[in-house]
Design a protein around this motif. Structure first.
Motif, PDB file in Angstrom:
ATOM      1  N   VAL A 148     -11.936   1.418  -3.175  1.00 43.28           N
ATOM      2  CA  VAL A 148     -12.010  -0.007  -2.595  1.00 43.28           C
ATOM      3  C   VAL A 148     -10.978  -0.713  -3.702  1.00 43.28           C
ATOM      4  N   ALA A 149     -11.476  -0.503  -4.952  1.00 43.70           N
ATOM      5  CA  ALA A 149     -10.852  -0.916  -5.947  1.00 43.70           C
ATOM      6  C   ALA A 149      -9.154  -0.589  -6.150  1.00 43.70           C
ATOM      7  N   SER A 150      -8.883   0.567  -5.723  1.00 42.24           N
ATOM      8  CA  SER A 150      -7.477   0.970  -5.665  1.00 42.24           C
ATOM      9  C   SER A 150      -6.658   0.197  -4.692  1.00 42.24           C
ATOM     10  N   VAL A 151      -7.264   0.051  -3.516  1.00 39.90           N
ATOM     11  CA  VAL A 151      -6.628  -0.758  -2.322  1.00 39.90           C
ATOM     12  C   VAL A 151      -6.197  -2.299  -2.916  1.00 39.90           C
ATOM     13  N   ILE A 152      -7.436  -2.785  -3.465  1.00 38.46           N
ATOM     14  CA  ILE A 152      -7.386  -4.311  -4.097  1.00 38.46           C
ATOM     15  C   ILE A 152      -6.281  -4.355  -5.119  1.00 38.46           C
ATOM     16  N   ASP A 153      -6.076  -3.520  -6.111  1.00 33.97           N
ATOM     17  CA  ASP A 153      -5.374  -3.320  -7.058  1.00 33.97           C
ATOM     18  C   ASP A 153      -3.923  -3.337  -6.435  1.00 33.97           C
ATOM     19  N   ALA A 154      -3.737  -2.434  -5.464  1.00 37.92           N
ATOM     20  CA  ALA A 154      -2.487  -2.337  -4.916  1.00 37.92           C
ATOM     21  C   ALA A 154      -1.730  -3.383  -4.300  1.00 37.92           C
ATOM     22  N   VAL A 155      -2.443  -4.358  -3.855  1.00 38.02           N
ATOM     23  CA  VAL A 155      -1.992  -5.533  -3.182  1.00 38.02           C
ATOM     24  C   VAL A 155      -1.907  -6.460  -4.220  1.00 38.02           C
ATOM     25  N   LEU A 208       0.818  -1.321  -0.190  1.00 39.14           N
ATOM     26  CA  LEU A 208       0.076  -0.094  -0.003  1.00 39.14           C
ATOM     27  C   LEU A 208       0.870   1.423  -0.071  1.00 39.14           C
ATOM     28  N   ARG A 209       1.949   1.193   0.655  1.00 37.09           N
ATOM     29  CA  ARG A 209       2.786   2.422   0.577  1.00 37.09           C
ATOM     30  C   ARG A 209       3.577   2.504  -0.560  1.00 37.09           C
TER      31      ARG A 209
END
Length: 158
Positions: free
Chosen positions: A76-83, A49-50
């Motif tokens: 929410v999608a950007s968080v899922i994409d980030a991982v 995430l960082r």
């Protein structure tokens, strides 16, 4: 549909950060206690995430993590994409080789569903989730439980 624990935990943890941060760094240990997610797993998720610019870290005493952007700017999608998670309803993980190396009859249907789900989650921000009454109620319950754990006496056995 395939949304693994990694994506779910990342969304849960960053939402916890958004709920409890209010300008002060939040330790991963606090998130771990409230959300019952292992600290080592959170460390892995927050490193990603960082790197993706969703959170920043603060070192030293009183350190922890902060959101790098306003909650209304993080979907929410950007968080899922980030991982590195994908929201994928296909059997072939989107490669199109679902039927003995070729595209199956329903591949495009499931691929379209994956896109609709991603678009839906892309329209939901942390800000929206923070203001939901059900989320607020659960966050209060979790904080109360975490506070009770913090004040339990330590019992030493001989």
């Amino acid at each position: 549909m395939r949304l693994t624990t990694k994506g779910r935990y990342a969304v849960t943890a960053i939402l916890d950060l958004a709920l409890h941060g209010s300008g002060s760094p939040i330790s991963l240990a606090d998130i771990s206690t409230r959300q019952d997610i292992s600290l080592s797993y959170l460390e892995q998720l927050f490193a990603r995430l960082r790197r993706e610019g969703l959170v920043t870290s603060v070192r030293g005493p009183g350190g922890g993590y902060l959101l790098a952007r306003a909650p209304g700017e993080i979907s929410v999608a950007s968080v899922i994409d980030a991982v590195n998670e994908s929201i994928d309803a296909t059997r072939c993980q989107g490669t199109g080789d679902c039927q003995q190396g070729t595209t199956c009859l329903t591949h495009h249907l499931w691929s379209d569903l994956s896109n609709v789900i991603h678009d839906f989650l892309d329209r939901i921000t942390l800000e929206e989730l923070i203001h939901r009454q059900d989320v607020q109620r659960i966050a209060c319950r979790q904080q109360d439980s975490a506070d009770q754990i913090a004040v339990l006496p330590i019992v030493h056995t001989p």
